[in-house]
Design an enzyme around this catalytic site. Structure first.
Site, PDB file in Angstrom:
ATOM      1  N   ASN A  72       0.757  -1.157   0.011  1.00 52.87           N
ATOM      2  CA  ASN A  72      -0.498   0.427   0.163  1.00 52.87           C
ATOM      3  C   ASN A  72       1.120   1.245   0.180  1.00 52.87           C
ATOM      4  O   ASN A  72       1.597   1.282   1.341  1.00 52.87           O
ATOM      5  CB  ASN A  72      -0.676  -0.365   1.251  1.00 52.87           C
ATOM      6  CG  ASN A  72      -1.985   1.203   1.669  1.00 52.87           C
ATOM      7  OD1 ASN A  72      -1.676   1.667  -0.170  1.00 52.87           O
ATOM      8  ND2 ASN A  72      -1.737   1.551   2.771  1.00 52.87           N
ATOM      9  N   TRP A  73       1.265   1.647  -1.725  1.00 48.00           N
ATOM     10  CA  TRP A  73       1.940   2.920  -1.676  1.00 48.00           C
ATOM     11  C   TRP A  73       1.490   4.494  -0.708  1.00 48.00           C
ATOM     12  O   TRP A  73       2.033   5.373  -0.690  1.00 48.00           O
ATOM     13  CB  TRP A  73       2.522   3.306  -2.627  1.00 48.00           C
ATOM     14  CG  TRP A  73       3.110   2.420  -3.310  1.00 48.00           C
ATOM     15  CD1 TRP A  73       3.652   1.113  -2.993  1.00 48.00           C
ATOM     16  CD2 TRP A  73       3.382   2.537  -4.185  1.00 48.00           C
ATOM     17  NE1 TRP A  73       4.996   1.163  -3.840  1.00 48.00           N
ATOM     18  CE2 TRP A  73       4.491   1.499  -5.278  1.00 48.00           C
ATOM     19  CE3 TRP A  73       3.112   3.355  -5.485  1.00 48.00           C
ATOM     20  CZ2 TRP A  73       5.205   1.218  -5.718  1.00 48.00           C
ATOM     21  CZ3 TRP A  73       4.376   2.727  -7.187  1.00 48.00           C
ATOM     22  CH2 TRP A  73       5.109   1.994  -7.196  1.00 48.00           C
ATOM     23  N   LYS A  74       0.292   3.943  -0.411  1.00 50.48           N
ATOM     24  CA  LYS A  74      -0.304   5.827   0.168  1.00 50.48           C
ATOM     25  C   LYS A  74      -0.384   6.618  -0.259  1.00 50.48           C
ATOM     26  O   LYS A  74      -0.833   6.898  -1.802  1.00 50.48           O
ATOM     27  CB  LYS A  74       0.211   5.975   1.737  1.00 50.48           C
ATOM     28  CG  LYS A  74      -0.259   4.803   2.822  1.00 50.48           C
ATOM     29  CD  LYS A  74       0.330   4.294   4.328  1.00 50.48           C
ATOM     30  CE  LYS A  74       0.237   2.779   4.931  1.00 50.48           C
ATOM     31  NZ  LYS A  74       0.286   3.278   6.389  1.00 50.48           N
ATOM     32  N   HIS A  90      -9.709   0.738   4.901  1.00 51.43           N
ATOM     33  CA  HIS A  90      -8.301   0.715   5.391  1.00 51.43           C
ATOM     34  C   HIS A  90      -8.071   1.774   6.815  1.00 51.43           C
ATOM     35  O   HIS A  90      -8.992   2.418   6.866  1.00 51.43           O
ATOM     36  CB  HIS A  90      -6.959   1.299   5.044  1.00 51.43           C
ATOM     37  CG  HIS A  90      -5.602   1.225   5.074  1.00 51.43           C
ATOM     38  ND1 HIS A  90      -5.133   2.583   5.859  1.00 51.43           N
ATOM     39  CD2 HIS A  90      -5.222   0.526   4.823  1.00 51.43           C
ATOM     40  CE1 HIS A  90      -3.744   2.257   5.931  1.00 51.43           C
ATOM     41  NE2 HIS A  90      -3.195   1.126   5.778  1.00 51.43           N
ATOM     42  N   GLU A 106      -5.026  -5.422  10.152  1.00 55.25           N
ATOM     43  CA  GLU A 106      -4.034  -4.629  10.131  1.00 55.25           C
ATOM     44  C   GLU A 106      -4.523  -3.861  11.427  1.00 55.25           C
ATOM     45  O   GLU A 106      -5.200  -2.867  11.729  1.00 55.25           O
ATOM     46  CB  GLU A 106      -4.083  -3.326   8.971  1.00 55.25           C
ATOM     47  CG  GLU A 106      -5.161  -2.819   8.393  1.00 55.25           C
ATOM     48  CD  GLU A 106      -5.479  -1.924   7.690  1.00 55.25           C
ATOM     49  OE1 GLU A 106      -4.490  -1.282   8.079  1.00 55.25           O
ATOM     50  OE2 GLU A 106      -6.253  -1.178   8.329  1.00 55.25           O
ATOM     51  N   GLY A 112       1.670   2.446  10.338  1.00 56.26           N
ATOM     52  CA  GLY A 112       2.438   3.549  10.399  1.00 56.26           C
ATOM     53  C   GLY A 112       3.760   3.874  12.031  1.00 56.26           C
ATOM     54  O   GLY A 112       3.807   4.989  12.207  1.00 56.26           O
ATOM     55  N   SER A 155       3.687  -2.461  10.600  1.00 56.57           N
ATOM     56  CA  SER A 155       5.009  -2.429  10.312  1.00 56.57           C
ATOM     57  C   SER A 155       6.067  -3.836   9.925  1.00 56.57           C
ATOM     58  O   SER A 155       6.407  -4.177  10.795  1.00 56.57           O
ATOM     59  CB  SER A 155       4.800  -2.264  11.769  1.00 56.57           C
ATOM     60  OG  SER A 155       4.759  -0.945  12.043  1.00 56.57           O
TER      61      SER A 155
END
EC number: 5.3.1.1
Length: 274
Positions: free
Chosen positions: A13-15, A98, A170, A176, A216
Site C-alpha cells: 500500500n503506497w498510500k 483501511h 491490520e 505507521g 509495520s
C-alpha cells in the site's frame, strides 16, 4: 463448490507516496523479477492518479489495485472514483476499509460493507482491512471487536464470493507506528478471524479464504511472519516503497510457498486446510 488452494499474497500500500516517474521505474523493475503468480500473488496499491499509467505496465506476475472506491456505479459524488472507472483502466483489485480511511475520512463498517458488495458486483477483487485500536487491545476485547466488525462488513456477502476476497488484519495501533504485533500474536488473531468466518459461513469456505497481516512489516520480521501457519501473506506500507525490500518480501514468500507445496504432496494434505 470448488475451492482453489491459498496462494501467498505480497501486497504494498503506497498510500500518498511516489510520483509518476518513480512509480513507473518501480513497476518496470519489479514486474520482471517477482515470482510467478502461481507461487505468490504480488499487488501494488498506488495513488489514484497513477493507476492509468501503472495498469498498462502490470504483467501476469504483478498487479495494480486502487486504494479506495465508491459504492455507486456513477453519479454526483465529487472526489470519488467508481468501480466502473477502475475496470475501464484495467484495474482488478481494490483496497477497502483501511484504518486511515476510517480515521481521516470517517468510514464505518457499514460504508465498507457497501463498498465490498459493490466491488463483488463489478467483479473486482477486494482486500478488506479489519483491526482493533490500542484501547480495544488493552481491554482484551480484540476478538469481540473483530467478530462484530466481520459480521458488519460481510453482511449480505454470499459464501461463494469468499475465495475472491482477501482479508487484511491490520491492528490500528501498529499502522505507521513502528510497533508490530508479534508474529505469534498476529497468527492467533488471524486464526480467530478465520474461526469467525467459519461461524458466518462454513469451514470449507473460510479455509479457502486468504487472510494476510499488515502492521509495520519489515525486512527484519517478514520471514517470521510468513512462517506462521495461519498467515497467508502481508500488506506492507512504507516498507513496500523500496524495490529491493518488496522483491525480498516476494522471494521469501516464494521460497515458503515452494516448501509448503512439497510438504503437501508428501503428506497428501488438502492444499487449503486450516
Amino acid at each position: 463448490m470448488n475451492y482453489k488452494p491459498r496462494t501467498k499474497v505480497i501486497a504494498g500500500n503506497w498510500k500518498m507516496y511516489k510520483c509518476k516517474d518513480e512509480a513507473l521505474e518501480f513497476i518496470q523493475k519489479v514486474s520482471l523479477q517477482v515470482p510467478d503468480q502461481t507461487q505468490v500473488q504480488t499487488l501494488i496499491f498506488p495513488q489514484l492518479t497513477l493507476l492509468d499509467s501503472l495498469a498498462q505496465l502490470q504483467g501476469t506476475n504483478l498487479q495494480v489495485g486502487a486504494q479506495n472506491m465508491f459504492y455507486e456505479s456513477e453519479g454526483a459524488f465529487t472526489g470519488e472514483v467508481s468501480p466502473q472507472n477502475l475496470l475501464s483502466l484495467g484495474v482488478k483489485h481494490v483496497l477497502l476499509g483501511h484504518s486511515e480511511r476510517r480515521t481521516f475520512f470517517g468510514e464505518t463498517d457499514q460504508t465498507v460493507n457497501l463498498k465490498l458488495l459493490s466491488a463483488l458486483k463489478h467483479k473486482l477483487v477486494p482486500t478488506v482491512c479489519v483491526g482493533e485500536s490500542l484501547l480495544t487491545k488493552e481491554n482484551n476485547q480484540t476478538q469481540v471487536f473483530l467478530d462484530q466488525q466481520l459480521t458488519n462488513i460481510f453482511a449480505g456477502v454470499p459464501e461463494e464470493a469468499l475465495q475472491n476476497i482477501i482479508i487484511a488484519y491490520e491492528p490500528v495501533w501498529a499502522i505507521g507506528t513502528g510497533k508490530s504485533a508479534t508474529p505469534q500474536d498476529a497468527n492467533k488473531v488471524i486464526e480467530q478471524i478465520r474461526d469467525k468466518v467459519t461461524a458466518l459461513y462454513s469451514s470449507q469456505a473460510s479455509c479457502a479464504m486468504r487472510i494476510i497481516y499488515g502492521g509495520s512489516v519489515s525486512v527484519a520480521n517478514i520471514k517470521t511472519i510468513l512462517e506462521q501457519p495461519a498467515i497467508d501473506g502481508i500488506l506492507a506500507g512504507k516498507a513496500s516503497l523500496q524495490t529491493e525490500d518488496f522483491l525480498f518480501f516476494a522471494q521469501i514468500a516464494s521460497k515458503q510457498a515452494l516448501a509448503s507445496t512439497k510438504d503437501i504432496f508428501q503428506k497428501n494434505d488438502c492444499p487449503f486446510c486450516c
